[in-house]
Motif scaffolding. Structure first.
Motif, mmCIF file in Angstrom:
data_model
loop_
_atom_site.group_PDB
_atom_site.id
_atom_site.type_symbol
_atom_site.label_atom_id
_atom_site.label_comp_id
_atom_site.label_asym_id
_atom_site.label_seq_id
_atom_site.Cartn_x
_atom_site.Cartn_y
_atom_site.Cartn_z
ATOM 1 N N HIS A 170 5.192 0.039 2.482
ATOM 2 C CA HIS A 170 4.235 1.146 2.348
ATOM 3 C C HIS A 170 2.831 0.734 2.796
ATOM 4 C CE1 HIS A 170 4.523 -0.742 -1.683
ATOM 5 N NE2 HIS A 170 3.204 -0.643 -1.662
ATOM 6 N N GLU A 217 4.100 -1.466 -7.975
ATOM 7 C CA GLU A 217 4.414 -2.845 -7.618
ATOM 8 C C GLU A 217 4.251 -3.785 -8.809
ATOM 9 O OE1 GLU A 217 2.581 -4.483 -4.067
ATOM 10 O OE2 GLU A 217 2.241 -2.437 -3.356
ATOM 11 N N THR A 233 0.553 5.646 -4.943
ATOM 12 C CA THR A 233 1.721 5.806 -5.810
ATOM 13 C C THR A 233 2.643 4.603 -5.702
ATOM 14 O OG1 THR A 233 1.607 8.215 -5.665
ATOM 15 C CG2 THR A 233 3.727 7.267 -6.299
ATOM 16 N N ALA A 234 2.959 4.183 -4.491
ATOM 17 C CA ALA A 234 3.854 3.037 -4.293
ATOM 18 C C ALA A 234 3.216 1.741 -4.784
ATOM 19 C CB ALA A 234 4.235 2.917 -2.820
#
Length: 100
Positions: free
Chosen positions: A70, A32, A27-28
């Motif tokens: 992350h 980006e 998800t993170a």
């Protein structure tokens, strides 16, 4: 464009915990700047093996990803999953066209 592909193999009994960690990472990462695609996919024939496929706009985007909080958090968890092997390869692609 930079393409990263390969595999990570781990203790199949740790797959549920791995999936939880992957959800946060994926998800993170997909949010980006410079990320084109990012995924870990279960190999249907090899228990505990995941196929990895990533596409990055350029080296700067990939470098930023590798230094992201992350990513550091995920890498810090890798010892919890009984990893037995990781093999990743990087490719430079000059163009991308639709195949199908």
């Amino acid at each position: 464009m930079i393409i990263i592909s390969g595999t990570v193999s781990l203790d199949p009994s740790k797959a549920d915990a791995f999936h939880v960690a992957l959800e946060a990472l994926v998800t993170a990462t997909r949010a980006e700047e410079g990320n084109v695609s990012y995924g870990f996919y279960v190999d249907p024939l090899e228990a505990g093996t995941y196929r990895i496929f990533e596409e990055w706009a350029d080296q700067a985007a990939l470098d930023a990803h590798m230094g992201a909080d992350h990513m550091a958090a995920f890498m810090g968890q890798m010892g919890d999953f009984g990893v037995t092997g990781i093999e990743l390869h990087s490719y430079q692609a000059s163009n991308k066209t639709k195949f199908m």
